[in-house]
Design an enzyme around this catalytic site. Sequence first.
Site, PDB file in Angstrom:
ATOM      1  N   CYS A  37      -6.366   3.734  -3.737  1.00  0.00           N
ATOM      2  CA  CYS A  37      -6.490   2.381  -3.191  1.00  0.00           C
ATOM      3  C   CYS A  37      -7.578   1.501  -3.803  1.00  0.00           C
ATOM      4  CB  CYS A  37      -6.736   2.465  -1.697  1.00  0.00           C
ATOM      5  SG  CYS A  37      -5.475   3.316  -0.753  1.00  0.00           S
ATOM      6  N   LYS A  85      -5.255  -6.005   3.586  1.00  0.00           N
ATOM      7  CA  LYS A  85      -6.185  -4.910   3.298  1.00  0.00           C
ATOM      8  C   LYS A  85      -7.047  -5.248   2.082  1.00  0.00           C
ATOM      9  CE  LYS A  85      -6.188  -0.108   1.664  1.00  0.00           C
ATOM     10  NZ  LYS A  85      -5.395   1.109   1.474  1.00  0.00           N
ATOM     11  N   ARG A  99      -7.291  -1.938  -6.370  1.00  0.00           N
ATOM     12  CA  ARG A  99      -7.654  -3.279  -5.929  1.00  0.00           C
ATOM     13  C   ARG A  99      -8.779  -3.856  -6.780  1.00  0.00           C
ATOM     14  NH1 ARG A  99      -4.854  -3.317  -0.996  1.00  0.00           N
ATOM     15  NH2 ARG A  99      -3.844  -1.276  -1.006  1.00  0.00           N
ATOM     16  N   ASP A 121      -0.085  -0.672  -4.937  1.00  0.00           N
ATOM     17  CA  ASP A 121      -1.407  -0.241  -5.409  1.00  0.00           C
ATOM     18  C   ASP A 121      -1.391   1.138  -6.067  1.00  0.00           C
ATOM     19  OD1 ASP A 121      -1.018   1.243  -3.076  1.00  0.00           O
ATOM     20  OD2 ASP A 121      -3.091   1.038  -2.396  1.00  0.00           O
ATOM     21  N   ASN A 122      -0.417   1.960  -5.736  1.00  0.00           N
ATOM     22  CA  ASN A 122      -0.285   3.294  -6.351  1.00  0.00           C
ATOM     23  C   ASN A 122       1.052   3.873  -5.918  1.00  0.00           C
ATOM     24  OD1 ASN A 122      -2.855   3.847  -4.082  1.00  0.00           O
ATOM     25  ND2 ASN A 122      -0.852   4.746  -3.662  1.00  0.00           N
ATOM     26  N   SER A 168      -8.276   1.008   4.612  1.00  0.00           N
ATOM     27  CA  SER A 168      -6.995   1.628   4.973  1.00  0.00           C
ATOM     28  C   SER A 168      -6.827   1.706   6.491  1.00  0.00           C
ATOM     29  CB  SER A 168      -6.895   3.030   4.372  1.00  0.00           C
ATOM     30  OG  SER A 168      -6.851   2.979   2.969  1.00  0.00           O
ATOM     31  N   LYS A 176       1.001   9.546  -5.456  1.00  0.00           N
ATOM     32  CA  LYS A 176      -0.344   9.020  -5.209  1.00  0.00           C
ATOM     33  C   LYS A 176      -1.416  10.065  -5.516  1.00  0.00           C
ATOM     34  CE  LYS A 176      -3.239   7.344  -1.381  1.00  0.00           C
ATOM     35  NZ  LYS A 176      -3.222   6.813  -0.005  1.00  0.00           N
ATOM     36  N   HIS A 194     -10.429  -3.439   1.048  1.00  0.00           N
ATOM     37  CA  HIS A 194     -10.790  -2.105   0.553  1.00  0.00           C
ATOM     38  C   HIS A 194     -11.633  -2.116  -0.721  1.00  0.00           C
ATOM     39  CE1 HIS A 194      -9.397   2.334   1.087  1.00  0.00           C
ATOM     40  NE2 HIS A 194     -10.692   2.153   1.248  1.00  0.00           N
ATOM     41  N   ASP A 209       0.840  -1.203   0.000  1.00  0.00           N
ATOM     42  CA  ASP A 209       0.000   0.000   0.000  1.00  0.00           C
ATOM     43  C   ASP A 209       0.876   1.254   0.000  1.00  0.00           C
ATOM     44  OD1 ASP A 209      -2.170   1.639   0.127  1.00  0.00           O
ATOM     45  OD2 ASP A 209      -2.909   0.931   2.051  1.00  0.00           O
ATOM     46  N   ASP A 210       0.757   2.085  -1.048  1.00  0.00           N
ATOM     47  CA  ASP A 210       1.453   3.373  -1.146  1.00  0.00           C
ATOM     48  C   ASP A 210       2.977   3.239  -1.275  1.00  0.00           C
ATOM     49  OD1 ASP A 210      -1.059   4.441  -0.853  1.00  0.00           O
ATOM     50  OD2 ASP A 210      -0.639   5.546   0.993  1.00  0.00           O
ATOM     51  N   HIS A 219       1.133   2.339   4.174  1.00  0.00           N
ATOM     52  CA  HIS A 219       0.173   3.438   4.309  1.00  0.00           C
ATOM     53  C   HIS A 219       0.299   4.052   5.707  1.00  0.00           C
ATOM     54  CE1 HIS A 219      -3.736   5.496   4.392  1.00  0.00           C
ATOM     55  NE2 HIS A 219      -3.924   5.190   3.127  1.00  0.00           N
TER      56      HIS A 219
END
Length: 630
Positions: free
Chosen positions: A69, A122, A73, A264-265, A147, A285, A124, A30-31, A212
């Site tokens: 996010c 996660k 996904r 994810d980003n 998140s 992001k 989401h 994540d991130d 994250h």
Amino acid sequence: MKPLLLILSSFLILNASFSAPPNVVIIFIDDLGYADIGPFGATKQKTPNLDKMAKEGMKLTSFYAAPVCSVSRAQMMSGCYGARISVPGVYFPGHANGLNPAETTIAEHLKQQGYATQCVGKWHLGDQPEFLPTKQGFDHYFGIPYSNDMQKTAKETGAKVVPLLRDDKVAELLTDEAQSRIVERYTEEAVGFIRASKDQPFFLYFPHSAVHTPIWPGEKFRGKSQNGRFGDWVEEVDWSVGRVLDTLRELKLDENTLVIFTSDNGPWLIKGADGGSALPLRGGKGSTWEGGVRVPTIARWPGKIAPGSVCDAVAGTIDLLPTCVSIAGGKVPAEPVIDGRDLSPLLLGKTTESQREAHYYFAGYNLQAVRQGPWKLAIATQPETMGKGAANDASKNPRLYNLDTEIGEQTNLADQHPDIVAKLQTLADKMNAELGGKQPTARRSAGEVAHPQTLYPTSDAPRGKKKDTPEKAAGKPVSLEALKPGDVLKANAAPQVAQTGFTLSCTVETTQPDAILIAHGGLSAGYALHLRGGHLVFMVRTGGADAFDEIQSPSTISGSTRILATLAQDRTMTLTVNDQIIATGKARNFINRQPQEDFCVGHDNVKPVAAYTAKGKFEGSITILKITTP
């Protein structure tokens, strides 16, 4: 119940290259930015396990996710751009929408091939029971369903927490401090699943909550990196990857397991030291610059993927579904349409060419750019990152960049290559007609429930209200009349507008054609009243990117003007000027949650809720300001 797909059994008909149905592990961070791990340039934090994974496998250097996010996904699970399946932004706790159960996920495809499936981490993609992993093809689930910063106040304890789910039930409520064991606990669960499933093909989807914010590295990793707690958490993620790979080796499964590591980003740049890096890419992001959506990716499959190989061809998360189904011996049906393509020819070294005609960069439902080969055409203004506006050179459209010669997107070559601009514009126009804007021809619906609830009892609904704040009498105006241009009302004292209609009234006098009058909200929820070229605009935001609706006065306004901007209980939007209705429209929804940002008069102080044309300080008067709710 979903219709049975006509997919050939992997136990009877397999690609000749594979002796048995291969296991699949997707590790989704994540991130994590493009430059946050060693194989892609990180030096302040050490990632020996990922370094080794890259040496044993393939780096994919043009691999794309999405700006935020939930979209990313959804693309991973469905093989579709988020715009195609109506997942435009980010889902919050208790949200009515989620990934439509009618979509067939990777897990559902692989279950039909005889795979055991588990999601750890996660999710989401909606926290309502209808949207949870166990209803989307996973045998089991263990993780935080959104998140790790989406804490709510538990009614029982008064603490800010996030839920940890076991399958579809809340197993624990985690405080921030308790998140310091989340990587360790996820990893124990993932390794346990691998051990329990070693005698059958399995699919492990392992989407970490890290990195994250809030950043909570485990005790063994705190202070170990040279990049603060962010680097510490990256190093713990690397440890987790090593545990998974070591387990596969120990069980003699690694030569029959495809492992994909990705993000994810891009990095959340406005978080500073807690945000990571996308260098040498531009942006982060929340943007469709390369730094927002191009992510560090490694694929490992000993004996199938050449060690130390590099793939520069365009690929992305939307390609993982058809790839996994293909290597499992299945076939993706022609309908419903997906956007991804099978990457196995690239992974196995049979080609170096992208399997897709082009890659499309969506921000919500707004198509902002298209890439084909080295060429990227930007057709819309692009913010630099979440929480930051567009740079001066980002407003001229179209803009053409050659990513092979300049990965940092600084030099606009549109004037030098009109033929390439025309070719890419044609591709963009076709995709925009299918999925973009408000009248798409091929967009499928999101999942939706009638009466959404949070997963555990909370005391902070509507969001932003303090527990001891007395209820406002229904229909009474919030006392805003003392505010003047430049003033701010803090978020916890601002009008409560979540999931309801409201009327904003004021009297405005200004000679400015472009001006912010009232702003309340930010990148994913809120509303604004502003002037654009002298026309009055009322805007309601119900999600990120293009998830907003606005109405505009047909003529310009001048002099002292009485204004009513109304979002009615049937979601009708109305602008009334000097007692005459001048514009109407329809909002797609109410504001989904109480804005966390301040209520601003004459300006917008942090994360702009709308794309304003206003520049500089408001000049004039805003008086008799009120907001009423039913």
